[in-house]
Design a protein around this motif. Structure first.
Motif, short mmCIF file in Angstrom:
data_model
loop_
_atom_site.label_atom_id
_atom_site.label_comp_id
_atom_site.label_asym_id
_atom_site.label_seq_id
_atom_site.Cartn_x
_atom_site.Cartn_y
_atom_site.Cartn_z
N ALA A 610 -93.40 7.78 -10.26
CA ALA A 610 -93.32 6.69 -10.60
C ALA A 610 -92.13 6.27 -11.16
CB ALA A 610 -94.38 5.99 -11.12
N PRO A 611 -90.84 5.92 -10.81
CA PRO A 611 -89.74 5.54 -11.55
C PRO A 611 -89.77 4.17 -12.04
CG PRO A 611 -89.44 5.18 -9.09
CD PRO A 611 -90.79 5.83 -9.11
N PRO A 612 -88.92 3.90 -13.21
CA PRO A 612 -89.11 2.82 -14.05
C PRO A 612 -88.87 1.62 -13.16
CG PRO A 612 -87.61 4.34 -15.20
CD PRO A 612 -87.96 4.96 -13.74
N GLU A 613 -88.01 1.66 -12.20
CA GLU A 613 -87.54 0.33 -11.55
C GLU A 613 -88.70 -0.02 -10.51
OE1 GLU A 613 -85.43 3.90 -9.79
OE2 GLU A 613 -86.01 2.97 -11.60
N ASN A 614 -89.70 0.75 -10.19
CA ASN A 614 -90.61 0.46 -9.23
C ASN A 614 -91.18 -0.79 -9.30
OD1 ASN A 614 -92.90 0.40 -7.54
ND2 ASN A 614 -93.19 2.86 -7.84
N GLY A 615 -91.67 -1.11 -10.70
CA GLY A 615 -92.38 -2.57 -10.80
C GLY A 615 -93.78 -2.55 -10.58
N PHE A 616 -94.45 -1.43 -9.82
CA PHE A 616 -95.81 -1.58 -9.15
C PHE A 616 -96.53 -0.66 -10.26
CE2 PHE A 616 -93.54 -2.47 -5.61
CZ PHE A 616 -94.19 -3.59 -5.22
N PRO A 617 -97.69 -0.96 -10.78
CA PRO A 617 -98.56 -0.17 -11.71
C PRO A 617 -98.94 1.01 -10.91
CG PRO A 617 -99.95 -2.25 -11.16
CD PRO A 617 -98.34 -2.40 -10.64
N ALA A 618 -98.84 1.91 -11.58
CA ALA A 618 -99.50 3.45 -10.81
C ALA A 618 -101.01 3.52 -10.89
CB ALA A 618 -98.79 4.66 -10.98
N LEU A 619 -101.56 4.02 -9.97
CA LEU A 619 -102.82 4.25 -9.81
C LEU A 619 -103.47 5.36 -11.11
CD1 LEU A 619 -104.12 4.78 -6.29
CD2 LEU A 619 -104.54 2.86 -8.11
N LEU A 620 -102.62 6.31 -11.53
CA LEU A 620 -102.81 7.29 -12.63
C LEU A 620 -101.67 7.27 -13.45
CD1 LEU A 620 -103.83 10.19 -10.13
CD2 LEU A 620 -105.62 8.61 -11.35
N THR A 621 -101.89 7.58 -14.63
CA THR A 621 -100.84 7.88 -15.87
C THR A 621 -100.25 9.12 -15.44
OG1 THR A 621 -102.36 8.84 -17.21
CG2 THR A 621 -102.28 6.38 -17.28
N SER A 622 -99.04 9.34 -16.04
CA SER A 622 -98.61 10.53 -15.83
C SER A 622 -99.37 11.77 -16.35
CB SER A 622 -97.18 10.54 -16.70
OG SER A 622 -97.30 10.38 -18.01
N ASP A 623 -100.00 11.46 -17.50
CA ASP A 623 -101.15 12.52 -17.88
C ASP A 623 -102.23 12.90 -16.99
OD1 ASP A 623 -99.48 12.97 -20.37
OD2 ASP A 623 -101.01 11.45 -21.42
N ASP A 624 -102.58 11.87 -16.14
CA ASP A 624 -103.51 12.15 -15.12
C ASP A 624 -103.00 12.72 -14.12
OD1 ASP A 624 -105.38 10.72 -16.83
OD2 ASP A 624 -105.14 8.76 -15.47
N GLN A 625 -101.76 12.50 -13.67
CA GLN A 625 -100.86 13.23 -12.59
C GLN A 625 -100.94 14.88 -12.70
OE1 GLN A 625 -97.83 10.13 -12.13
NE2 GLN A 625 -97.89 10.80 -10.17
N LEU A 626 -100.65 15.23 -14.03
CA LEU A 626 -100.64 16.43 -14.31
C LEU A 626 -101.82 17.27 -13.65
CD1 LEU A 626 -99.58 16.41 -18.08
CD2 LEU A 626 -98.07 17.53 -16.09
N PHE A 627 -103.13 16.83 -13.78
CA PHE A 627 -104.35 17.37 -13.21
C PHE A 627 -104.05 17.30 -11.80
CE2 PHE A 627 -105.78 15.63 -17.62
CZ PHE A 627 -106.34 16.99 -17.87
N ILE A 628 -103.53 16.48 -10.98
CA ILE A 628 -103.71 16.31 -9.59
C ILE A 628 -102.60 17.43 -9.26
CG2 ILE A 628 -103.07 14.79 -7.61
CD1 ILE A 628 -105.67 14.12 -9.36
N PHE A 629 -101.50 17.45 -9.80
CA PHE A 629 -100.65 18.45 -9.45
C PHE A 629 -101.06 20.07 -9.66
CE2 PHE A 629 -97.03 15.21 -9.71
CZ PHE A 629 -96.39 15.51 -8.61
N GLU A 630 -101.72 20.03 -10.77
CA GLU A 630 -102.47 21.53 -10.86
C GLU A 630 -103.66 21.60 -9.85
OE1 GLU A 630 -104.72 23.91 -14.55
OE2 GLU A 630 -104.08 22.19 -14.66
#
Length: 995
Positions: A610-630
């Motif tokens: 989620a790049p900073p200029e996106n402007g849309f709130p992401a469903l998951l935080t970056s910490d949560d995404q770590l678990f999804i990538f794993e």
């Protein structure tokens, strides 16, 4: 002639007269022969050959051999009962006649039988013979180069202990003094002495052994006599043993710790719970080979019954010392076996405080009870750290303290009665009250589980089924409590009652039925955050259920992936489900092979950066995404696809990250607004972190190379490394890339080496103290893993790294800037640790090839670290380095000019450092530093010999105004082989010098 041997001698037709000794020798040989036949299940023919090998003079028929085999054991039991055989055994042991272990063991057995069952019928001379035999045998052990086998030493200790029990109160009051005066500090003798003490504990103290009233009375008299006459001497001997053998014989030190732990329950605690003894035990908790036994010993000290006020003071004093020594930093300890022991110790300390509080509260001592309660509450953070540890043994060992503490809270703070705890009576209360109710509910469940687990299983099943049948109309609290009850069953019930869905189906069926109901009822769609969370927590808590009934996996997978889980309207639910989903997949990935690509497709949008200029709130935080990538990594790596398909899937997972990384890095380089720079750097760091997290899916069985993913991760490295030279936001970017390099060193192995030089060059430019402190472990990891493969690189990078460290350490800082001072101290420690890694890994050529001036510069920093900085941890490391360098370069064939450096700088450092006012000889860490200092002097003597002694006598010590007598003492101690003697002497030497 022994009458018992007559039938045997007749049968084998020994024609010559046979003496008692020969008869006995024959018996022992036969016993050895029979034991060999029995142990190795030899055939009759081979047994016959063995018997002939023992040189029996007459032919032996097969039938005779079988007769002997059947009769031998009966015969030897009769031999124990004979009137004179034990004296032959005694003579054999005293004179060391037999070398065979089985023979010696049997001799001790015969003596044991005589002492245990016939001691009262022996004459004074015969009793004296037994005492002399034991002491002569022990004296023989002191002179042997190799100790007896452990089973013989154990049997000897039992015989010593039996003799002690029979004679201590009457004929042998100086038993221990005789033993100690003979043994001294001889390791073989000390070993037998300690085994004897443990055998005496088993005979006299052990409460698990039943004793007759007469034996109880005798044992009480023995303990009373020991307390009055010998216990202080025994304690002193333990202290000396613990100090003397800490490094040279850790197994003896562990035995001694076990003895202290066994005896502390009935001796005067002040003999053990004092500064010198506790400090010694604490120092041994820092020694890898001793720390677990030291923990057990402290546990026994804490468990000793005593006045509650005194117990509170003892526990508090011990906790303060443990905390100051860093043992409460549980997160930093990687040794789970030690943490299990430490958890048991903390459990003992906590339960002791609970018991003290209970007694004081009942006794009406309000002030003392309040102090015990305060002491108890300060341990709760440590309790929680241990309780939530991933290792079951660690968390299980602290449960007793946890339960007792909850019971204290109930008595002190809560007034709810069990009769008011029905779920329905609380449905109208607010949520805070409901949370409090759940705490009470758990306590109730735990108690019911202890009393009647079957009743608890039945009761929970009834409540659960009644509620789930009407979940559409029930309140959220009723539904949540029903699921929560099911969840808590797994914690409350032992595994034998079906917590893991294995074993007796009658016990597992109730739990299995409830899980089947939960996942097939449609309850996952309940529209309340608390119920949703409880559902997913319980599904993952009982993930082993799906191994038994895998047909439910597809439906539950969908609940994780859709609006009920990862796309729930609540961020709290989405965040928790991201973690729980990763756990669910890790357990059940073998049953998901047919769904892998479908799952990856459904979570694809959750894997987007989620790049900073996106402007849309992401469903998951970056910490949560770590678990999804794993999770995605686990599905790809552990799937059954061929390596080519795994490579394609991993590339499709990581390519969007690397593409986005290049674009964002280019934007960051041209961005001027600081706030936006920080946002871009965060996004870049997340990209690196996500890629790194996927690598956690690999293992020794599924390596990067086996899965065909080497090139994918090499491309990632190629993409990420340019960030190291980015002129802005260096701290966060370097930290992210450095962490990725750590992972790649593990996963890519040699494939990572081409990237290391360029990465190191970038990371050494414009460094701060923290950057260097974090870079050094990376270099140390590379050094330890690849050794000679990276020697040329290390020789190249060594001085740039050292110079960068020097430059940072020399930067001026304000006097009151404590943060900067601490950073420099930690960097200095890291620097010395790096030098130690180089010198101790067999790569001393890295330092030696830096040129004379550079080598001298490094050496002087080590001397400075040993003497000038009041940091015992760094000083200890410096002396370890100096000792190693003396070993490597201090001999006649060593580095040119180094002997001169030894005399001009290393020897003075060994004396000047301990003489500094900041060198606190009462501090345990400083004492360890002094030990390394003494070992450095010892190493100089080993490498330089008489020349060093002459230098001390004629030049150096006189220059310090040391008297000739003391100088002579120092030189004599240096020449003794036992390093422990030198350590103790040097401590006393500097204590006198600083008066």
């Amino acid at each position: 002639m022994c009458q018992l041997c007559v039938p045997f001698l007749t049968l084998v037709s020994l024609s010559a007269p046979v003496s008692l000794s020969l008869c006995f020798c024959f018996s022992l040989s036969l016993l050895l022969f029979l034991s060999l036949c029995s142990c190795f299940s030899l055939s009759a023919s081979v047994s016959l050959s063995l018997l002939l090998f023992l040189s029996l003079s007459a032919p032996v028929s097969l039938s005779l051999l079988l007769f002997l085999s059947a009769s031998a054991m009966v015969y030897f039991e009769q031999l124990k009962e004979s009137q004179d055989a034990w004296e032959v055994c005694a003579e054999a042991l005293a004179k060391g006649i037999y070398s065979d272990d089985h023979v010696k063991f049997f001799c001790f057995q015969v003596l044991e039988h005589q002492i245990k069952y016939r001691h009262g019928g022996l004459s004074p001379a015969q009793q004296q013979l037994i005492r002399e035999t034991l002491m002569k045998w022990l004296q023989g052990q002191l002179m042997n180069s190799q100790p007896e086998k452990p089973f013989i030493r154990n049997k000897a200790a039992q015989v010593f202990a039996l003799t002690f029990v029979m004679e201590y109160l009457t004929h042998w009051p100086k038993f221990f003094f005789d033993l100690l005066s003979l043994v001294g500090l001889n390791p073989h003798g000390v070993d037998v002495y300690l085994r004897t003490l443990m055998a005496i504990d088993a005979e006299v103290v052990d409460r698990d052994i039943l004793h007759s009233p007469e034996e109880v009375r005798r044992n009480t008299l023995i303990k009373d006599g020991m307390r009055e006459q010998v216990i202080p001497s025994l304690v002193e001997s333990w202290y000396q043993i613990l100090g003397a053998y800490q490094q040279s014989h850790p197994e003896i030190t562990c035995q001694c710790l076990e003895v202290v732990g066994a005896y502390v329950s009935w001796i005067d605690l002040n003999l053990i719970a004092n500064d010198r003894f506790v400090n010694l035990l604490l120092s041994q908790m820092s020694v890898e080979d001793l720390r677990e036994e030291a923990c057990d010993c402290l546990f026994e000290i804490v468990n000793k019954g005593m006045d509650p006020t005194d117990k509170t003071k003892l526990v508090e004093s011990l906790c303060q010392v443990l905390q100051s020594a860093g043992f409460f930093n549980v997160d930093q300890e990687e040794d789970v076996d030690f943490l299990a022991k430490f958890s048991r110790l903390v459990n003992g300390m906590g339960q002791s405080l609970v018991l003290s509080w209970t007694k004081l509260a009942k006794g009406g001592d309000v002030k003392a009870a309040a102090e015990a309660l305060r002491a108890l509450e300060t341990k709760v953070p440590l309790l929680l750290q241990l309780l939530v540890h991933d290792d079951d043994d660690i968390s299980a060992n602290i449960v007793g303290f946890c339960y007792d503490y909850l019971n204290v809270l109930k008595q002190v703070r809560y007034t709810l009665l069990v009769g008011n705890m029905a779920p329905y009576s609380l449905c109208g209360e607010d949520e805070a009250m409901f949370v409090e109710y759940r705490k009470q509910l758990k306590m109730l469940l735990d108690r019911l589980a202890q009393v009647s687990p079957d009743l608890l299983l039945e009761a929970v099943g009834r409540v659960f089924n009644n509620t789930i049948q009407r979940w559409q109309t029930a309140s959220f609290m009723e539904v949540e409590v029903a699921i929560r009850l099911l969840y808590m069953l797994g914690e409350a019930l032992p595994a034998s009652h079906g917590a893991h869905f294995s074993g007796d189906t009658a016990k597992t069926s109730a739990l299995q039925d409830m899980m089947r109901t939960l996942v097939s009822s449609g309850l996952s769609g309940y529209q309340h955050t608390s119920v949703s969370l409880e559902f997913f927590e319980t599904v993952v808590r009982y993930d082993k259920f799906f191994l038994v009934e895998p047909q439910h996996i597809p439906n539950v997978l969908m609940s994780f992936l859709d609006h009920r889980g990862l796309r729930h309207s609540s961020p709290k639910v989405r965040s928790r489900v991201a973690y729980l989903f990763s756990r669910f997949v890790k357990t059940l990935h073998k049953h998901m092979n047919s769904f892998i690509e479908d799952i990856l497709s459904r979570i694809q949008d959750l894997l987007e950066l989620a790049p900073p200029e996106n402007g849309f709130p992401a469903l998951l935080t970056s910490d949560d995404q770590l678990f999804i990538f794993e999770t995605a990594g686990v599905l790809i790596v552990h799937g059954e696809s061929p390596a080519e398909r795994k490579q394609a899937l991993m590339r499709s997972l990581l390519t969007p990250l690397t593409d986005a990384f290049r674009l964002l890095l280019a934007k960051l380089a041209s961005e001027r607004e600081e706030e936006r720079q920080a946002a871009l750097a965060d996004c870049l760091s997340h990209a690196v972190g996500f890629a790194s997290r996927t690598s956690k899916a690999f293992s020794n069985k599924q390596t990067v190379k086996q899965c065909g993913c080497t090139e994918v991760y090499r491309d990632c490295l190629q993409t990420f490394l340019p960030a190291l030279s980015c002129p802005v936001q260096r701290g966060s970017l370097r930290s992210a890339v450095r962490s990725f390099l750590h992972r790649m060193i593990i996963c890519l192995e040699e494939e990572v080496l081409p990237f290391v030089p360029a990465a190191s060059e970038h990371m050494l430019k414009d460094c701060e103290a923290k950057d260097l402190q974090e870079f050094i472990p990376l270099i140390s990891q590379i050094t330890a893993k690849f050794k000679d493969q990276v020697s040329p690189f290390l020789q190249q990078v060594f001085m740039p790294l050292v110079l960068a460290i020097f430059e940072v350490l020399c930067r001026p800082a304000e006097d009151n800037d404590q943060a900067a001072a601490l950073e420099k101290q930690m960097l200095r420690r890291s620097y010395f640790t790096f030098i130690q890694t180089i010198t101790s890994s067999g790569m001393n050529e890295v330092l030696a090839n830096q040129g004379v001036e550079n080598v001298e510069r490094v050496l002087f920093t080590i001397i400075q670290g040993a003497v000038d900085f009041p940091d015992p941890i760094a000083q200890k490391t410096c002396f370890i380095i100096l000792s190693k360098l003396v070993e490597l370069w201090g001999g006649k064939d060593g580095m040119a000019g180094f002997p001169d450096f030894i005399y001009k700088h290393i020897v003075p450092a060994c004396f000047l450092a301990p003489l500094k006012p900041s060198f606190d000889l009462t501090d345990a860490q400083t004492v360890l530093t002094l030990s390394e200092c003494a070992l450095t002097l010892k190493m100089i003597h080993l490498r330089r010999g008489p020349e060093f002694i002459q230098y001390l006598q004629q030049e150096y010590l006189p220059s310090l105004q040391v008297s000739p007598e003391i100088t002579q003492e120092v030189c004599q101690v240096l020449q003794q082989p036992d390093a422990k003697v030198l350590k103790n002497y040097m401590k006393a030497f500097f204590q006198r010098a600083k008066l």
